[in-house]
Design a protein around this motif. Structure first.
Motif, PDB file in Angstrom:
ATOM      1  N   GLY A  37       0.357  -1.445  -0.130  1.00  0.00           N
ATOM      2  CA  GLY A  37      -0.601  -0.071  -0.510  1.00  0.00           C
ATOM      3  C   GLY A  37       1.014   1.332   0.186  1.00  0.00           C
ATOM      4  N   ARG A  38      -0.108   2.074   0.868  1.00  0.00           N
ATOM      5  CA  ARG A  38       0.989   3.710   0.429  1.00  0.00           C
ATOM      6  C   ARG A  38       2.037   4.379   1.463  1.00  0.00           C
ATOM      7  NH1 ARG A  38      -3.687   7.626   1.879  1.00  0.00           N
ATOM      8  NH2 ARG A  38      -5.342   5.570   0.992  1.00  0.00           N
ATOM      9  N   GLN A  39       2.594   3.070   1.991  1.00  0.00           N
ATOM     10  CA  GLN A  39       3.307   3.102   3.574  1.00  0.00           C
ATOM     11  C   GLN A  39       5.030   2.728   2.505  1.00  0.00           C
ATOM     12  OE1 GLN A  39       1.233   1.885   4.690  1.00  0.00           O
ATOM     13  NE2 GLN A  39       0.328   3.896   5.885  1.00  0.00           N
ATOM     14  N   VAL A  94      -2.036  -0.009  10.407  1.00  0.00           N
ATOM     15  CA  VAL A  94      -1.178   0.401   8.901  1.00  0.00           C
ATOM     16  C   VAL A  94      -1.442  -0.953   8.677  1.00  0.00           C
ATOM     17  CG1 VAL A  94       0.339   0.860   7.816  1.00  0.00           C
ATOM     18  CG2 VAL A  94       0.009   2.423   8.807  1.00  0.00           C
ATOM     19  N   GLY A  95      -2.157  -0.984   7.065  1.00  0.00           N
ATOM     20  CA  GLY A  95      -1.641  -2.726   5.597  1.00  0.00           C
ATOM     21  C   GLY A  95      -2.883  -3.453   6.561  1.00  0.00           C
TER      22      GLY A  95
HETATM   23 MG   LIG Z   1      -0.407   0.229   3.725  1.00  0.00          MG
END
Ligand SMILES: [Mg+2]
Ligand SMILES: Nc1ncnc2c1ncn2[C@@H]1O[C@H](COP(=O)(O)OP(=O)(O)OP(=O)(O)O)[C@@H](O)[C@H]1O
Length: 120
Positions: A37-39, A94-95
């Motif tokens: 994802g965005r991380q 997150v995730g």
């Molecule tokens: Mg993420």
């Protein structure tokens, strides 16, 4: 008809599956996938950007008639959230994943040849 595609953590599959069955959502496809994802953009090593690693995830696909969209989505959200370690249990981390909803043009039940909503 909608196709609900959810990408969730492997660790949440059992809970999501159990809750879906409890809510009488009993038709499902599950696949092992990987992604990020965005991380990913935060992965910097010694000042330079490194290729983000692909993390194993679970993909769930559920085709439903319109009236089952909300209950399906709500059930997945509740059961797919994990704990971020700060507040209450399973408050989301997150995730935890994502849900995509797409219009589903047609569904054909192979055994009977039915099409559309009643085939789902
Ligand atoms: Mg993420
Ligand atoms: N826009 C997207 N397109 C396709 N797959 C995605 C997308 N966003 C997330 N995924 C898939 O979902 C998995 C989990 O995503 P994740 O929950 O990390 O999303 P995020 O946008 O980074 O949100 P968060 O900040 O909560 O982590 C990813 O590993 C990837 O497989």
């Amino acid at each position: 008809m909608k196709l609900i595609t959810a990408i969730i953590r492997e660790t949440q599959l059992e809970a999501v599956h159990e809750q879906l069955i409890k809510n009488e959502i009993e038709r499902i496809t599950v696949s092992r996938v990987s992604g990020h994802g965005r991380q990913a953009k935060e992965q910097i090593y010694r000042g330079s950007k490194v290729k983000p690693s692909l993390i194993p995830k679970i993909k769930i696909e559920i085709a439903v008639n319109e009236e089952f969209v909300d209950i399906t989505v709500d059930t997945i959200i509740k059961a797919a959230r994990s704990s971020n370690g700060t507040g209450d249990e399973n408050d989301g981390a997150v995730g935890d994943g994502k849900i995509f909803i797409t219009n589903l043009e047609e569904c054909i039940r192979i055994r009977t040849g039915e099409r559309g909503g009643s085939a789902i």
